[in-house]
Write a protein that holds these residues in place. Sequence first.
Motif, PDB file in Angstrom:
ATOM      1  N   MET A 173     -10.010   6.403 -12.057  1.00 27.80           N
ATOM      2  CA  MET A 173     -10.808   5.214 -12.339  1.00 27.80           C
ATOM      3  C   MET A 173     -12.028   5.133 -11.440  1.00 27.80           C
ATOM      4  O   MET A 173     -12.932   4.337 -11.671  1.00 27.80           O
ATOM      5  CB  MET A 173      -9.971   3.972 -12.042  1.00 27.80           C
ATOM      6  N   ARG A 209     -13.406   0.622 -16.310  1.00 22.77           N
ATOM      7  CA  ARG A 209     -12.656   0.220 -15.132  1.00 22.77           C
ATOM      8  C   ARG A 209     -13.178   0.975 -13.914  1.00 22.77           C
ATOM      9  O   ARG A 209     -13.554   2.123 -14.003  1.00 22.77           O
ATOM     10  CB  ARG A 209     -11.171   0.501 -15.338  1.00 22.77           C
ATOM     11  N   GLU A 252      -1.492   8.463  -4.214  1.00 21.60           N
ATOM     12  CA  GLU A 252      -1.024   8.233  -5.567  1.00 21.60           C
ATOM     13  C   GLU A 252      -0.270   9.438  -6.126  1.00 21.60           C
ATOM     14  O   GLU A 252      -0.631  10.581  -5.878  1.00 21.60           O
ATOM     15  CB  GLU A 252      -2.272   7.955  -6.437  1.00 21.60           C
ATOM     16  N   ARG A 303      -3.819   8.082 -12.406  1.00 23.14           N
ATOM     17  CA  ARG A 303      -4.193   6.827 -13.034  1.00 23.14           C
ATOM     18  C   ARG A 303      -5.325   6.137 -12.272  1.00 23.14           C
ATOM     19  O   ARG A 303      -6.365   5.820 -12.822  1.00 23.14           O
ATOM     20  CB  ARG A 303      -2.980   5.893 -13.108  1.00 23.14           C
ATOM     21  N   GLN A 304      -5.115   5.945 -10.964  1.00 23.14           N
ATOM     22  CA  GLN A 304      -6.059   5.152 -10.190  1.00 23.14           C
ATOM     23  C   GLN A 304      -7.268   5.973  -9.742  1.00 23.14           C
ATOM     24  O   GLN A 304      -8.403   5.527  -9.867  1.00 23.14           O
ATOM     25  CB  GLN A 304      -5.328   4.606  -8.972  1.00 23.14           C
ATOM     26  N   LYS A 313      -4.171  -1.712   1.413  1.00 23.04           N
ATOM     27  CA  LYS A 313      -4.778  -1.741   0.061  1.00 23.04           C
ATOM     28  C   LYS A 313      -6.143  -2.441   0.058  1.00 23.04           C
ATOM     29  O   LYS A 313      -6.278  -3.555  -0.450  1.00 23.04           O
ATOM     30  CB  LYS A 313      -3.831  -2.417  -0.938  1.00 23.04           C
ATOM     31  N   LEU A 370     -13.054   0.898  -9.178  1.00 23.58           N
ATOM     32  CA  LEU A 370     -12.412   0.367  -7.992  1.00 23.58           C
ATOM     33  C   LEU A 370     -13.477  -0.140  -7.021  1.00 23.58           C
ATOM     34  O   LEU A 370     -14.501   0.516  -6.834  1.00 23.58           O
ATOM     35  CB  LEU A 370     -11.570   1.450  -7.299  1.00 23.58           C
ATOM     36  N   CYS A 430       0.827  -1.210   0.000  1.00 19.67           N
ATOM     37  CA  CYS A 430       0.000   0.000   0.000  1.00 19.67           C
ATOM     38  C   CYS A 430       0.864   1.264   0.000  1.00 19.67           C
ATOM     39  O   CYS A 430       0.378   2.333  -0.318  1.00 19.67           O
ATOM     40  CB  CYS A 430      -0.926   0.018   1.212  1.00 19.67           C
ATOM     41  N   ARG A 439      -9.632  -3.193  -5.092  1.00 19.02           N
ATOM     42  CA  ARG A 439      -8.963  -3.639  -6.301  1.00 19.02           C
ATOM     43  C   ARG A 439      -9.638  -3.068  -7.543  1.00 19.02           C
ATOM     44  O   ARG A 439     -10.786  -2.629  -7.496  1.00 19.02           O
ATOM     45  CB  ARG A 439      -8.875  -5.167  -6.355  1.00 19.02           C
ATOM     46  N   GLU A 440      -8.871  -3.075  -8.647  1.00 17.44           N
ATOM     47  CA  GLU A 440      -9.404  -2.585  -9.916  1.00 17.44           C
ATOM     48  C   GLU A 440     -10.261  -3.673 -10.528  1.00 17.44           C
ATOM     49  O   GLU A 440      -9.874  -4.826 -10.548  1.00 17.44           O
ATOM     50  CB  GLU A 440      -8.262  -2.282 -10.895  1.00 17.44           C
TER      51      GLU A 440
END
Length: 554
Positions: A260, A57, A74, A256-257, A45, A59, A22, A48-49
């Motif tokens: 999503m 996509r 991030e 990026r994350q 963590k 989470l 994480c 998940r994606e």
Amino acid sequence: MTLLSMECAVCGVSAPLTCTRCRLVRYCNGEHQKQHWPKHKRCCKPFREEQDPALGRYLAATQDIQAKQIIFVEEPLVVGPKWFLTEGEKSATIVPCVGCFTPCRLGKHQCRNCHWPVCSVGCAHESLECSILSLGNAPGAKSDVRGQHDYFRHDALLVLKCLLLQRSQPERWKALLEMQSHEEERLGTELQLEAEQRIVSYLQQRFLRRLKSNTNKQNVLSDYEPELLHRLCGIIETNYMVIELATGVELSGLFRQACMMEHACQPNCYFQFDATTHRIAVRAGCDIKKGDHLKITYTNILWGTQMRQHHLRMTKHFSCRCPRCEDPTEYGSYVSAMRCLGDVSKTCDGLQLPVEPLNEQTQWKCDTCPMLVDAAYVTEVQTHMTEEVERLLAGSPTASEVELLLARLSQLLHPNHFHMFNLKHTLIQLYGHEPGLELVTLTDLQLGRKLRLCEELRNVCHRLDPHSIKLAIYVSVILIEIAHTLEEKARRLPAEAKLQLELAQSHLQQAEEVLEKVQDSVAGKKLNDRLQLDQFELDKLMLANNHSQTQTAV
Ligand SMILES: [Zn+2]
Ligand SMILES: [Zn+2]
Ligand SMILES: [Zn+2]
Ligand SMILES: [Zn+2]
Ligand SMILES: [Zn+2]
Ligand SMILES: [Zn+2]
């Protein structure tokens, strides 16, 4: 703001090791890491994606997550200046520094190489970016302001920063290109046309085309064709997050994350931005259950469904299908509901609600009589009202001016309608503060009205955003105004003073808790300062009250 502790989670000494899964906790040695794992695994963590044909996509939580817990931190793919400038900003003489985005005066300091405005002589910016910008013919610091604005377009810098990743950070470039751009949907739209004028042709003509003829820089970038620039504009518009710094500066970021995360009109997450490292921390706004999707909101949740849908379709190219959007009453808040006017023969006091809220062309149906009206009528009325409300509020109106418009709109709208909300939220800040309407001068009737309005607004906020994730500022203003009203009631009714003051205190405490989420925004900071003063004043009042009561008892 420091998001993460630099110390060992077990013993508290400065720690070189990080949990690789994480990257949120640190340890002084492997032994302490092992020792901490049974406890840490419950929050390491916790998501998940996943992929879904309709959602793309997204989470999802892989275990229960507690409110306020940091879910992930991030690094950005790109952080740059504000993306959509207002007309005022397009012609302002204060612009963001090309290096650090600090506001600086046009014409004061320039980068020695590319001549873009910088905050101070020592502030450097990325050398690749600087070398591309130096291909242009920058106007001199003494040249006219219009010419300078025309040349220094900070919003276009964001696209250039994206473009340069292909050279400077290939990993990030790859991740960036994996993001949705909605290129096809954009073709021929106004959005694309605007991007062409504002960004693409500007970057091409002023800088990028000159790369070809510059033998030293020819190989700096392999692709900078208009198609690619348009794709980057699409990626930015679809995914960018608005970042508000404590200085009031607004930036745009791509992550990026975090990008999503699914959109919903009732979010369960929020994010905080670290202005030094440009990292983002996503936090749980409420308790999240295993399996829940992580959701943030890309639109104004105080708008009615039609307006939110329109905004999301225009900017993000999708229709939201969240439970609020599907519910004609919007969680029983009625923020879009219009009053039924009946027909020629009979009046009606029912409410008009959209039959299919997700359909732009939907008919609106009365909940008591058979009356139907069509979308075009509703849109026309709404647009007209939006203009009227905005015009009034832009001119710092007095309480009686707001009351007048409110009375007029109440003939057509539900008391909770978002236009009514807006006006009422202004009103609660005028009663008690406007010259001539200070708390002590309000009549009991006016004081009662202020309190009732506050309670109504609080109820709407609670329905739309029960954990005050998006509406933190609105809710804390309401709570603070309730506290003011209760203090005044305490002054007027000594017999109830103790009770009212205690109530006021609990409202200020709630406001303090709500404000925690927005402590790094300008509005949040300002409100927090005010809250501290209010709490101090209230403490004094409570002390004085206790004292006078003991006196009376003696
Ligand atoms: Zn340790
Ligand atoms: Zn971990
Ligand atoms: Zn700077
Ligand atoms: Zn430069
Ligand atoms: Zn929605
Ligand atoms: Zn009716």
